[in-house]
Design a protein around this motif. Structure first.
Motif, short mmCIF file in Angstrom:
data_model
loop_
_atom_site.label_atom_id
_atom_site.label_comp_id
_atom_site.label_asym_id
_atom_site.label_seq_id
_atom_site.Cartn_x
_atom_site.Cartn_y
_atom_site.Cartn_z
N SER A 291 -17.63 0.84 -4.10
CA SER A 291 -16.31 0.68 -3.26
C SER A 291 -16.84 -0.89 -2.38
N GLU B 95 -5.81 0.65 -3.19
CA GLU B 95 -6.51 1.85 -3.36
C GLU B 95 -5.59 2.94 -3.27
N SER C 47 -12.69 -0.50 -7.62
CA SER C 47 -13.58 0.49 -6.97
C SER C 47 -13.77 1.76 -8.06
N THR D 246 -13.64 4.76 -7.37
CA THR D 246 -12.57 5.72 -7.56
C THR D 246 -11.20 5.33 -7.95
N THR D 247 -10.84 4.12 -7.82
CA THR D 247 -9.62 3.32 -8.64
C THR D 247 -9.96 3.45 -10.24
N THR E 240 0.74 -1.16 0.01
CA THR E 240 0.19 0.17 -0.18
C THR E 240 0.98 1.22 0.02
#
Length: 656
Positions: A346, A248, A271, A273-274, A224
């Motif tokens: 999400s 993410e 997701s 957003t991604t 991450t």
């Protein structure tokens, strides 16, 4: 012949030794120290210098600072060698560790790149002594045949800005000590046999702009902390064995223009957003994994992202609770909600709008005044830890599911100000009588019967619904037939029932604009057929619905019925553009099966061209293009005929 052979031998020997013969020896060097000269001499011999592509000056002159690829610091004697650049020069053999004696070196570039196929490579291990070059800023040794592991000593090069070891035969893991290379901006390890996980120590390389780990054997999950390397512009970890989901945190890399994670074992749905972030990257590659993009409504504008297309089987959120909430979304027109942040977009439903959790269990759903429509979702009954349910001030209809009585943890229930109908099930009423807060008011068709079973609950009102003598519990009827039959300028609605509809009024409603057209009383007859005709309609599309209303005020609305009326005449639309220079377009529709002929005439009535002659498809727009090629400028007429009878005439003007 006996005289020619010795002459050839003399010339061959002279050519082979010419370079060395002119070198006066390191003791006579006048620019650098004897020791530095001996290092360069060893580099030349250890890497087959006589066969380099460019040997300008090497072992020919006594001024090494002018030898090909050598740069010295400009100062008084002795001058320090600061750059060695022999890239693409066909060096082969082994790289001498004695380069470490050139203590002022700033860069070593012996990357075997360049035009053509280069078979000559440096082999064996990279000298560990290179780690002693404390001033080194650039080390490029790519496209060779170095083997073994990366010397951990290279982690001592704390001034290093560029390190390229790509396309060699190196193996093992990346040294943890590389985390000390905090000035590093470019790290290229592609095309080797490195394995294991990416060392966590690399998280400290916050100046890194280019990271290429592709074509290796790296495994484990992508860390991450990659998202913390916010200077990254290029990230390529393709063709490895990374697994797990895409972090993410990668969306934090706002300078990224190249992202390749292709051909690994990554999985899961992106997701929203991604996916949105990835779609904005100039060069992005995610193919060759098990990554997918949902076809859920929030992803409507993302048909393809990084070579991935939407899939109906792709779900961001998994598990029973997710399935229940997904049903809620689709059954209540989630795409039309006022607020739906996070829904189906999400992986954690606890982050979705209106959802609250405790210990990762859904405990609260609060979506008031949010344009929810349709029947009250039965799937909510599977959320056994639900404590608060507030769906007030929406457009929910139908009955209250009996299954809601199983929500044993419920403390607050608010379904007020909707269009719910029918008798509140006894089990739900019993639950509502025990809740701290319960409000089912302002639902015109929802009621509680004033009978012994409900009176026994010892509460009046229950959930702000009073017991009513007129709450008789009329059942709504199901339509066995419901359709619209178009006429010439009319629509006939027909429906049939297999149950008694006494006590029910069928209200015929036009949807857009909303208009109540008629009320038709129910019948005791079983089965029963009904019909209602709407007259004097112009061609166009119409939508209707039938609302059942009981004597207690409860109602249920049918699914919309849509019908289109077509003109029965030949309709010719005005040509466009008009006037025209290159071409003009004429469109028409026909509501009859007759022969249609459309002809172009000039101003004096001469027939110029037949534009259409035949029987067109009924009610389908037909398009004709009049090409002006070869047509003189002037005024023309387009005459239309149906079965030989004139229908219309359109004037057009051609200008050049």
């Amino acid at each position: 012949m006996t005289r020619v052979v010795p002459l050839i031998l003399v010339l061959a020997v002279s050519h082979a030794t010419a370079t060395h013969a002119q070198f006066l020896g390191c003791p006579l060097i006048d620019q650098i120290t004897l020791e530095d000269c001996q290092v360069l001499e060893k580099l030349f011999y250890d890497t087959d210098g006589f066969n380099w592509r460019n040997v300008h000056g090497w072992l020919r002159t006594n001024q090494p600072c002018d030898w090909y690829g050598i740069t010295c610091q400009s100062s008084a004697w002795p001058r320090d060698i600061i750059h060695i650049d022999l890239s693409g020069n066909d060096l082969t053999g082994t790289l001498p560790g004695d380069l470490a004696f050139l203590s002022e070196l700033r860069s070593i570039r012996i990357d075997n790149t360049g035009p053509g196929i280069r078979q000559k490579k440096l082999i064996n291990q990279i000298p560990a002594t290179l780690g002693d070059l404390e001033h080194l800023e650039v080390l490029l040794l790519g496209n060779n045949a170095f083997s073994g592991t990366i010397p951990v000593e290279l982690g001592n090069l704390t001034n290093l800005r560029e390190l390229s070891l790509g396309d060699n035969k190196l193996e093992g893991s990346v040294p943890e000590r590389f985390g000390q290379l905090t000035q590093l901006q470019h790290l290229d390890l592609r095309g080797n046999n490195f394995g294991g996980a990416i060392p966590d120590s690399l998280r400290h390389l916050i100046k890194l702009e280019h990271l290429d780990l592709s074509q290796n054997l790296f495994n484990g999950t992508l860390p991450t902390w990659l998202g913390d390397l916010n200077a990254l512009k290029f990230l390529d970890v393709s063709n490895n064995m990374f697994s797990g989901i895409l972090p993410e945190t990668l969306i934090q890399l706002d300078q990224l223009v190249w992202l390749s994670l292709a051909n690994n074992d990554l999985e899961g749905a992106l997701s929203l957003t991604t996916a949105t972030y990835a779609a904005g990257i100039t060069n992005c590659h995610l193919e060759g994994n098990r990554i997918c993009i949902p076809d859920a409504p929030p992803y409507a504008d993302l048909l393809q992202v990084c070579s991935l297309s939407q899939q109906s089987t792709c779900k961001v959120c998994q598990g029973a609770d997710c399935q229940s909430l997904e049903s809620v979304y689709y059954e209540t027109s989630g795409a039309s909600w006022v607020q739906s942040e996070g829904w189906l977009a999400s992986s954690d439903p606890c982050d979705w709008h209106g959802i609250s959790c405790h210990n990762e269990e859904i405990t609260s759903i609060v979506l008031p005044d949010n344009h929810l429509a349709g029947d009250l979702p039965r799937s909510l009954s599977s959320l056994h830890n639900l404590q608060v349910l507030n769906l007030s001030k929406n457009n929910l209809q139908g009955d209250v599911p009996q299954e809601y009585a199983g929500l044993s943890q419920l403390v607050t229930l608010d379904l007020s100000n909707n269009e719910l109908t029918g008798i509140l099930p006894l089990e739900v009423a019993a639950l509502g009588a025990t809740l701290n807060q319960c409000n089912l008011s302002e639902n015109a068709g929802l009621c509680l019967p004033d009978n012994a079973t409900y009176t026994a609950l010892n509460a009046n009102p229950i959930c702000q619904l009073p017991l009513r003598k007129d709450c008789l519990g009329y059942d709504f009827v199901a339509f066995s037939e419901l359709r619209a039959i178009p006429g010439e300028r009319s629509v006939q609605l027909v429906w049939s029932t297999t149950q008694s509809s006494v006590g029910i009024t069928f209200v015929i409603e036009r949807i857009d604009p909303p208009v109540i057209l008629a009320e038709v009383p129910g019948r005791a007859q079983v089965p029963a057929s009904f019909a209602y005709t709407i007259d004097n309609l112009d061609p166009g599309q119409y939508s209707y619905q039938i609302r059942q209303i009981t004597t207690s005020g409860a109602y249920r609305i049918s699914e919309p019925i849509t019908v289109e009326l077509y003109s029965e005449d030949l309709v010719i639309y005005a040509p466009y553009p008009n006037p025209f220079s290159a071409e003009t377009v004429l469109e028409f529709t026909s509501g009859t099966s007759g022969l249609v002929e459309i002809v172009l005439y000039d101003l004096v009535g001469r027939r110029i061209q037949t534009l259409f002659n035949g029987t067109p498809v009924l009610h389908q727009l037909t398009r004709i293009v009049l090409d002006a090629n070869g047509l003189p400028s002037g005024t023309y007429f387009i005459h239309s005929f149906l079965d030989g009878h004139p229908i219309s005439s359109e004037q057009v003007t051609h200008i050049r």
